[in-house]
Design an enzyme around this catalytic site. Structure first.
Site, PDB file in Angstrom:
ATOM      1  N   ARG A 114      -8.088 -19.657  -0.359  1.00  0.00           N
ATOM      2  CA  ARG A 114      -7.156 -19.734   0.505  1.00  0.00           C
ATOM      3  C   ARG A 114      -5.875 -20.786   0.343  1.00  0.00           C
ATOM      4  O   ARG A 114      -6.202 -22.156   0.641  1.00  0.00           O
ATOM      5  CB  ARG A 114      -7.710 -19.520   1.942  1.00  0.00           C
ATOM      6  CG  ARG A 114      -6.268 -19.375   2.911  1.00  0.00           C
ATOM      7  CD  ARG A 114      -6.755 -19.097   4.522  1.00  0.00           C
ATOM      8  NE  ARG A 114      -5.683 -18.716   5.394  1.00  0.00           N
ATOM      9  CZ  ARG A 114      -4.611 -19.772   5.773  1.00  0.00           C
ATOM     10  NH1 ARG A 114      -4.705 -21.076   5.463  1.00  0.00           N
ATOM     11  NH2 ARG A 114      -3.905 -19.329   6.268  1.00  0.00           N
ATOM     12  N   GLU A 139      13.184   2.897  13.250  1.00  0.00           N
ATOM     13  CA  GLU A 139      12.160   3.933  12.717  1.00  0.00           C
ATOM     14  C   GLU A 139      11.108   3.983  13.750  1.00  0.00           C
ATOM     15  O   GLU A 139      11.370   3.453  14.925  1.00  0.00           O
ATOM     16  CB  GLU A 139      11.764   3.748  11.265  1.00  0.00           C
ATOM     17  CG  GLU A 139      11.173   2.245  11.056  1.00  0.00           C
ATOM     18  CD  GLU A 139      10.510   2.047   9.697  1.00  0.00           C
ATOM     19  OE1 GLU A 139      10.427   3.357   8.894  1.00  0.00           O
ATOM     20  OE2 GLU A 139      10.337   1.035   9.205  1.00  0.00           O
ATOM     21  N   ARG A 170       6.935   4.202  -5.532  1.00  0.00           N
ATOM     22  CA  ARG A 170       7.308   3.255  -4.502  1.00  0.00           C
ATOM     23  C   ARG A 170       6.281   2.031  -4.462  1.00  0.00           C
ATOM     24  O   ARG A 170       6.852   0.969  -4.361  1.00  0.00           O
ATOM     25  CB  ARG A 170       7.410   3.979  -3.072  1.00  0.00           C
ATOM     26  CG  ARG A 170       7.545   3.184  -1.827  1.00  0.00           C
ATOM     27  CD  ARG A 170       8.049   3.691  -0.666  1.00  0.00           C
ATOM     28  NE  ARG A 170       6.744   4.416  -0.276  1.00  0.00           N
ATOM     29  CZ  ARG A 170       6.642   5.215   0.818  1.00  0.00           C
ATOM     30  NH1 ARG A 170       7.861   5.283   1.477  1.00  0.00           N
ATOM     31  NH2 ARG A 170       5.542   5.828   1.238  1.00  0.00           N
ATOM     32  N   LYS A 172       6.462  -1.795   1.701  1.00  0.00           N
ATOM     33  CA  LYS A 172       5.351  -1.100   2.560  1.00  0.00           C
ATOM     34  C   LYS A 172       3.997  -2.316   2.246  1.00  0.00           C
ATOM     35  O   LYS A 172       3.193  -1.837   1.396  1.00  0.00           O
ATOM     36  CB  LYS A 172       4.960   0.088   1.910  1.00  0.00           C
ATOM     37  CG  LYS A 172       4.248   1.245   2.801  1.00  0.00           C
ATOM     38  CD  LYS A 172       4.180   2.459   2.413  1.00  0.00           C
ATOM     39  CE  LYS A 172       3.451   3.491   3.178  1.00  0.00           C
ATOM     40  NZ  LYS A 172       3.478   3.518   4.534  1.00  0.00           N
ATOM     41  N   TYR A 218       0.796  -1.071   0.129  1.00  0.00           N
ATOM     42  CA  TYR A 218       0.021  -0.084   0.025  1.00  0.00           C
ATOM     43  C   TYR A 218       1.036   1.238  -0.143  1.00  0.00           C
ATOM     44  O   TYR A 218       2.035   1.103   0.112  1.00  0.00           O
ATOM     45  CB  TYR A 218      -0.760  -0.128   1.208  1.00  0.00           C
ATOM     46  CG  TYR A 218      -0.248   0.534   2.532  1.00  0.00           C
ATOM     47  CD1 TYR A 218       0.644  -0.659   3.293  1.00  0.00           C
ATOM     48  CD2 TYR A 218      -0.501   1.813   3.023  1.00  0.00           C
ATOM     49  CE1 TYR A 218       1.330  -0.206   4.335  1.00  0.00           C
ATOM     50  CE2 TYR A 218       0.380   2.080   4.262  1.00  0.00           C
ATOM     51  CZ  TYR A 218       1.136   1.120   4.708  1.00  0.00           C
ATOM     52  OH  TYR A 218       1.646   1.501   6.170  1.00  0.00           O
ATOM     53  N   HIS A 265      -1.433 -20.582   0.592  1.00  0.00           N
ATOM     54  CA  HIS A 265      -0.275 -19.742   0.733  1.00  0.00           C
ATOM     55  C   HIS A 265       0.180 -19.412  -0.620  1.00  0.00           C
ATOM     56  O   HIS A 265       0.703 -18.441  -0.750  1.00  0.00           O
ATOM     57  CB  HIS A 265       0.640 -20.695   1.745  1.00  0.00           C
ATOM     58  CG  HIS A 265       0.420 -20.514   3.323  1.00  0.00           C
ATOM     59  ND1 HIS A 265      -0.632 -21.084   3.758  1.00  0.00           N
ATOM     60  CD2 HIS A 265       0.784 -19.725   4.264  1.00  0.00           C
ATOM     61  CE1 HIS A 265      -0.934 -20.776   5.049  1.00  0.00           C
ATOM     62  NE2 HIS A 265       0.004 -20.226   5.321  1.00  0.00           N
ATOM     63  N   LEU A 319      11.686   1.433   6.478  1.00  0.00           N
ATOM     64  CA  LEU A 319      10.867   1.965   5.081  1.00  0.00           C
ATOM     65  C   LEU A 319      11.491   3.412   4.460  1.00  0.00           C
ATOM     66  O   LEU A 319      11.600   4.156   5.344  1.00  0.00           O
ATOM     67  CB  LEU A 319       9.410   2.216   5.359  1.00  0.00           C
ATOM     68  CG  LEU A 319       8.567   2.491   4.023  1.00  0.00           C
ATOM     69  CD1 LEU A 319       8.205   1.307   3.615  1.00  0.00           C
ATOM     70  CD2 LEU A 319       7.444   3.454   4.216  1.00  0.00           C
TER      71      LEU A 319
HETATM   72  N1  PLP Z   1       7.824   4.273   8.248  1.00  0.00           N
HETATM   73  C1  PLP Z   1       6.727   3.398   8.377  1.00  0.00           C
HETATM   74  C2  PLP Z   1       6.885   2.205   8.857  1.00  0.00           C
HETATM   75  C3  PLP Z   1       5.791   4.033   7.766  1.00  0.00           C
HETATM   76  O1  PLP Z   1       4.572   3.216   7.775  1.00  0.00           O
HETATM   77  C4  PLP Z   1       5.498   5.234   7.207  1.00  0.00           C
HETATM   78  C5  PLP Z   1       4.529   5.701   6.570  1.00  0.00           C
HETATM   79  O2  PLP Z   1       3.384   5.062   6.405  1.00  0.00           O
HETATM   80  C6  PLP Z   1       6.893   6.029   6.877  1.00  0.00           C
HETATM   81  C7  PLP Z   1       8.071   5.341   7.496  1.00  0.00           C
HETATM   82  C8  PLP Z   1       6.721   7.512   6.191  1.00  0.00           C
HETATM   83  O3  PLP Z   1       6.834   7.170   4.877  1.00  0.00           O
HETATM   84  P1  PLP Z   1       6.639   8.397   4.228  1.00  0.00           P
HETATM   85  O4  PLP Z   1       7.281   9.753   4.417  1.00  0.00           O
HETATM   86  O5  PLP Z   1       6.647   7.855   2.649  1.00  0.00           O
HETATM   87  O6  PLP Z   1       4.856   8.731   4.241  1.00  0.00           O
END
Ligand code: PLP
Length: 279
Positions: free
Chosen positions: A100, A175, A52, A143, A33, A102, A199
């Site tokens: 379903r 993060e 992305r 993501k 997403y 896997h 991320l």
């Molecule tokens: N890190 C994580 C785990 C996130 O879920 C998000 C945003 O949803 C971010 C960082 C920040 O990403 P962005 O600046 O692209 O929104």
């Protein structure tokens, strides 16, 4: 409309639209997403987020049901149907549908879009946070819809009346539950490198650019929990938060020693957003 849901071409209110039980997002979280802020019907940095999403699809072998350009046009068309000056636009592509199992067979993914009114955070307000062990797996650079560890750490923050959980793996800060986190130390911006444990946030990338543009040194390197507590400022970034300072971690006051550099970075990002989304 108050809000809008889209699923493979069908639209309706989010809580009225239904998804077939065969969607692999439903039982495996098998999909990816992305999300953007939208102001004056202009989705901010949409192309970078779409890019992305498609990179993530490629890594996982998910086939989006339309090309990037078509998705961009679809989102731009749909945001106009929802009331409000500022909105949050969420879009996901799951691997597809099937009974379903896997392992999967080839086929097109399912596209889901959700749009709701949502103001950008008050960027001037510093936030309270908690510190939590990062219990996620090693695909943090994707993501993915699989967000169980992030859900649990975000909930732990909420239960303490905080907005974010800052995560660490042992002594290393990675993060947050749903944002990136960077620190300022002696005028330098230090932010975790883009490896499998974070991320690569779009806002993080813009924070780095803002730093270079304003003559602030940048180090993309690992930093520790000790560095976090001793930082001059802590900056949390995401699309809906932009760049916000941190006031406390687990109730302990942090940062507050370089308001000047923090405001340069925060104000640059915020001004870029306002300028790009002016009517
Ligand atoms: N890190 C994580 C785990 C996130 O879920 C998000 C945003 O949803 C971010 C960082 C920040 O990403 P962005 O600046 O692209 O929104």
């Amino acid at each position: 409309m108050k809000n809008l849901g889209y699923y493979n071409g069908k639209t309706g209110l989010i809580n009225e639209l239904s998804v077939p039980l065969t969607d692999r997002a439903f039982y495996f979280g098998d999909g990816v997403y992305d999300a953007v802020m939208c102001r004056n019907n202009i989705p901010y940095l949409l192309w970078e987020h779409i890019d992305r999403l498609y990179k993530n699809c490629q890594i996982l072998g998910i086939v989006p049901p339309m090309c990037k350009n078509e998705l961009s046009l679809t989102i731009k068309e749909l945001v106009q149907k929802v009331e409000g000056e500022e909105k949050f636009v969420y879009f996901q592509v799951s691997r597809g549908s099937g009974i379903r199992n896997h392992s999967f067979t080839e086929g097109e993914g399912n596209l889901c879009i959700m749009i709701k009114p949502q103001p950008l955070d008050n960027v001037y307000e510093k936030m309270d946070t908690v510190l939590k062990e990062d219990i996620r797996y090693e695909l943090c650079y994707i993501k993915t819809l699989n967000l169980l560890p992030s859900v649990l750490t975000a909930q732990a923050a909420t239960e303490k009346g905080c907005e974010e959980a800052i995560l660490h793996r042992g002594s290393i800060v990675t993060e947050c539950s749903h944002s990136n986190v960077s620190i300022l130390k002696n005028g330098t911006l230090i932010t975790a490198p883009c490896d499998k444990y974070i991320l690569p946030g779009v806002t993080r990338a813009h924070l780095i650019t803002a730093a270079y543009e304003n003559g602030i040194e940048v180090k993309e390197e690992k930093y520790t929990v000790k560095d976090l507590y001793e930082a001059d400022e802590i900056i949390v970034t995401s699309s809906s938060k932009m760049a916000r300072g941190v006031k406390t971690i687990d109730g302990k006051a942090v940062g507050g020693k370089d308001e000047n550099t923090l405001s340069v970075l925060r104000d640059t990002l915020y001004a870029n957003y306002l300028n790009a989304t002016n009517k």
